[in-house]
Design a protein around this motif. Structure first.
Motif, short mmCIF file in Angstrom:
data_model
loop_
_atom_site.label_atom_id
_atom_site.label_comp_id
_atom_site.label_asym_id
_atom_site.label_seq_id
_atom_site.Cartn_x
_atom_site.Cartn_y
_atom_site.Cartn_z
N GLY A 189 28.72 -31.91 -23.42
CA GLY A 189 29.94 -31.96 -22.62
C GLY A 189 30.80 -33.18 -22.84
N TRP A 190 30.34 -34.12 -23.64
CA TRP A 190 31.10 -35.35 -23.81
C TRP A 190 32.31 -35.19 -24.72
CZ3 TRP A 190 30.66 -39.93 -21.25
CH2 TRP A 190 29.58 -40.02 -20.36
N ASN A 191 32.44 -34.05 -25.39
CA ASN A 191 33.68 -33.80 -26.13
C ASN A 191 34.86 -33.54 -25.20
OD1 ASN A 191 32.79 -34.16 -28.75
ND2 ASN A 191 32.12 -32.03 -28.99
N GLY A 192 34.59 -33.39 -23.92
CA GLY A 192 35.66 -33.25 -22.93
C GLY A 192 36.23 -34.57 -22.49
N MET A 193 35.76 -35.67 -23.09
CA MET A 193 36.20 -37.00 -22.70
C MET A 193 36.99 -37.67 -23.81
SD MET A 193 35.18 -37.39 -19.62
CE MET A 193 34.03 -36.62 -18.47
N GLU A 231 38.75 -38.21 -18.71
CA GLU A 231 38.57 -36.76 -18.81
C GLU A 231 39.84 -36.13 -19.37
OE1 GLU A 231 36.24 -33.64 -15.97
OE2 GLU A 231 37.72 -34.93 -15.02
N LYS A 232 39.71 -35.41 -20.48
CA LYS A 232 40.88 -34.84 -21.15
C LYS A 232 41.68 -33.91 -20.25
CE LYS A 232 38.92 -34.79 -25.84
NZ LYS A 232 38.51 -33.92 -26.96
N SER A 233 41.00 -33.04 -19.52
CA SER A 233 41.68 -31.98 -18.78
C SER A 233 42.40 -32.49 -17.54
CB SER A 233 40.68 -30.89 -18.38
OG SER A 233 39.67 -31.43 -17.54
N THR A 234 41.96 -33.61 -16.98
CA THR A 234 42.53 -34.09 -15.72
C THR A 234 43.19 -35.45 -15.80
OG1 THR A 234 40.45 -35.17 -15.06
CG2 THR A 234 40.73 -32.84 -14.47
N GLY A 292 43.92 -40.12 -11.80
CA GLY A 292 44.73 -39.33 -12.73
C GLY A 292 45.71 -40.20 -13.49
N GLY A 293 46.32 -39.61 -14.52
CA GLY A 293 47.34 -40.33 -15.28
C GLY A 293 46.81 -41.12 -16.45
#
Length: 407
Positions: A236-240, A261-264, A286-287
């Protein structure tokens, strides 16, 4: 076919591990050989522009070409290494040096870039045609005990670089380099270090595996090398984005990890534990996707807490985020009003100049221009003020090009 002329350097150190083998293993093929006759695993050349006639072939370093000196007009490289074509004999660099990438299939052939080839050699990376596999890194010896950024406890700040062949090199700060990873490191799409995650008092390396999203801890050995890896993130670390070893932010004497976190666009803190990393804590709601570089540069303002430096992608501004007593980061402070997008990467180098304050280094991209250096691969050093800000950058070395990461 891509043939590139490498930049000329004022002083070229001897490439480690290379030995001239003369003409052993080289030879001339029967007359009227064609490009398709070049054997797999060989570099071949012809005296004609269309790759016909008598063929020269070799797969070893060749310091002088004898009757083939200055005669190459067509070439093909069917090896798995770069071929360096030198206008000087004995791999000299006063004349031009042209590099030819590997093409085992032999589908790419053409002119050698010069009609004056006098020697040739085979190397794993393009920069090794004119330079060592690793760049030169020098640091002052600190008058106090070894600290942040020092992997071998010699009181000098260290750097680790990955070359394009997937090897890892340790630079201890005395201008030398040591191979600490013989290959396979290109399987990692994030590498970070700084701080002790394994609890043995030595700095460690953390890497993310691109194909699986797993996170691995490579414990430091105290010599600049790393030990047997340990899985600390099962997936799951590819989401970072921007995974950054941060030093001790939580105040428990263990180093921590930051990731966006890429998505948020949220910023998460992963505290170090005796077994790896613990449950994450939100420290930025965020941001943070607006930032395209995060640097855990240690304690920059002298309050004993790890701090963060971040670059804003849209503006090229640089911000300082002080670490807080609650394990987060405080309000940001502008420390660079713009122009930082000319930097390809940032290095947290600890106390490079041995004045008791942590410093920063950068490696430039093609947009960088200064009186001393321009373009890709200039190392620029910024000494810390002890307030979270840095003094003006000083270009130090123009030979940090042709790498695949530094940290």
């Amino acid at each position: 076919m891509r043939i590139s002329m490498l930049r000329r350097v004022a002083t070229v150190a001897t490439t480690l591990g290379l030995t001239s083998l003369g003409l052993f293993g080289a030879g001339v093929a029967p007359a009227q050989a064609a490009v398709s006759d070049c054997p797999s695993g060989y570099f071949c050349a012809w005296k004609t522009d269309n790759g016909t006639g008598t063929m020269y072939k070799t797969n070893v370093n060749t310091a002088t070409l004898g009757t083939w000196d200055n005669t190459f007009r067509s070439v093909v490289n069917r090896t798995n290494k770069f071929v360096c074509l030198h206008e000087d004999a004995d791999y000299g660099t006063n004349g031009g040096v042209y590099s030819m990438p590997a093409d085992p299939a032999g589908t790419e052939w053409g002119g050698p870039g010069t009609n004056s080839v006098s020697s040739l050699k085979f190397v794993p990376t393009e920069r090794e045609c004119v330079l060592p596999a690793y760049p030169e890194w020098n640091a002052y010896t600190a008058p106090k005990a070894a600290g942040f950024g020092d992997m071998n406890a010699d009181k000098k700040s260290d750097v680790v670089v990955r070359d394009k062949a997937g090897r890892l090199w340790f630079l201890p700060g005395d201008g030398t380099g040591k191979l600490v990873g013989s290959g396979g490191w290109n399987a990692m799409n994030a590498l970070t270090r700084h701080g002790d995650f394994s609890g043995d008092g030595r700095e460690d390396v953390i890497a993310r595996e691109a194909s699986t999203g797993k996170l691995w801890l490579y414990p430091g050995t105290g010599t600049g090398a790393v030990g047997t890896r340990k899985l600390i993130g099962s997936g799951g670390w590819n989401g970072m984005n921007q995974i950054t070893a941060f030093g001790n932010l939580t105040g428990d004497s263990r180093s921590d990890l930051l990731a966006v976190e890429k998505s948020t666009g949220k910023l998460w803190l992963y505290p170090g534990t005796s077994t790896g990393i613990g449950a994450r804590k939100l420290i930025g709601s965020g941001g943070w996707n607006a930032m395209n570089a995060l640097v855990g540069a240690g304690d920059l303002n002298g309050d004993g807490r790890a701090d963060l430096v971040a670059r804003e992608a849209s503006t090229g501004k640089l911000y300082f985020y002080p670490g807080t007593s609650t394990g987060g980061v405080g309000s940001r402070v502008l420390i660079g009003s713009g122009g930082w997008n000319v930097m390809a990467s940032f290095l947290a180098v600890g106390d490079y100049n041995a004045d008791g304050r942590n410093d920063l280094a950068t490696i430039t991209n093609s947009n960088y221009v200064s009186a001393e250096c321009r373009g890709v691969g200039c190392l620029v050093l910024y000494t810390g003020k002890g307030t979270g800000a840095f003094n003006a950058g000083v270009p130090e070395d123009g030979n940090w090009w042709g790498l695949n990461g530094a940290f």
